[in-house]
Design a protein around this motif. Structure first.
Motif, PDB file in Angstrom:
ATOM      1  N   LEU A   1      35.695  51.559  45.900  1.00 47.21           N
ATOM      2  CA  LEU A   1      35.707  50.180  45.527  1.00 47.21           C
ATOM      3  C   LEU A   1      34.406  49.524  45.982  1.00 47.21           C
ATOM      4  O   LEU A   1      33.825  48.689  45.200  1.00 47.21           O
ATOM      5  CB  LEU A   1      36.936  49.569  46.112  1.00 47.21           C
ATOM      6  CG  LEU A   1      37.088  48.213  45.564  1.00 47.21           C
ATOM      7  CD1 LEU A   1      37.427  48.079  44.162  1.00 47.21           C
ATOM      8  CD2 LEU A   1      38.386  47.505  46.367  1.00 47.21           C
TER       9      LEU A   1
ATOM     10  N   ILE B   1      37.606  42.571  41.274  1.00 53.84           N
ATOM     11  CA  ILE B   1      38.955  42.668  41.093  1.00 53.84           C
ATOM     12  C   ILE B   1      39.821  41.419  41.611  1.00 53.84           C
ATOM     13  O   ILE B   1      40.674  40.891  41.327  1.00 53.84           O
ATOM     14  CB  ILE B   1      39.620  43.909  41.542  1.00 53.84           C
ATOM     15  CG1 ILE B   1      39.539  44.323  43.055  1.00 53.84           C
ATOM     16  CG2 ILE B   1      39.281  45.131  40.867  1.00 53.84           C
ATOM     17  CD1 ILE B   1      40.408  45.184  43.737  1.00 53.84           C
TER      18      ILE B   1
ATOM     19  N   LEU C   1      44.203  46.191  43.816  1.00 52.89           N
ATOM     20  CA  LEU C   1      43.376  47.069  42.983  1.00 52.89           C
ATOM     21  C   LEU C   1      44.446  47.615  42.150  1.00 52.89           C
ATOM     22  O   LEU C   1      44.606  48.036  40.893  1.00 52.89           O
ATOM     23  CB  LEU C   1      42.982  48.021  43.913  1.00 52.89           C
ATOM     24  CG  LEU C   1      41.934  49.266  43.156  1.00 52.89           C
ATOM     25  CD1 LEU C   1      41.142  48.825  42.549  1.00 52.89           C
ATOM     26  CD2 LEU C   1      41.718  50.253  44.395  1.00 52.89           C
TER      27      LEU C   1
END
Lengths: 66, 66
Positions: free
Chosen positions: A21, A30, B21
């Motif tokens: 990530l 996100i 996520l």
């Protein structure tokens, strides 16, 4: 309520996912998607979670300068 | 080598990030971006990491059916 997908991943898998990530520089993206869903009323979360997300956004953006 | 950004987040922040996520259904997306960077030669990682990423992709895709 912890995400049930999350609980099915090992700690190593969770860390690998977080690592990717950040290497893909998607962390900020996100969180801002989640915040915009909340602020436009597409998603309801309690105020405590909302505040945590706002703080995490600023932490990553300012402290980690991503 | 653990990601230095990751180490500066608390465990709670790491879990919140992972939780978002999955709620944003981005887990599979970022792993496939990382795999495609590796397989197209844009990024070099050792074979062990590459295999872990491939396994994690299948775990999430098949077991968690995301």
């Amino acid at each position: 309520m912890r995400n049930e997908w999350l609980e099915r991943l090992s700690l190593d898998e969770q860390m690998l996912l977080l690592d990717v990530l950040f290497t893909q520089q998607y962390a900020l993206e996100i969180i801002s998607c989640e915040l915009s869903d909340i602020e436009r009323g597409y998603k309801y979360v309690d105020e405590a979670r909302h505040q945590k997300l706002v703080q995490l956004y600023h932490r990553i953006h300012e402290e980690l300068s991503l």
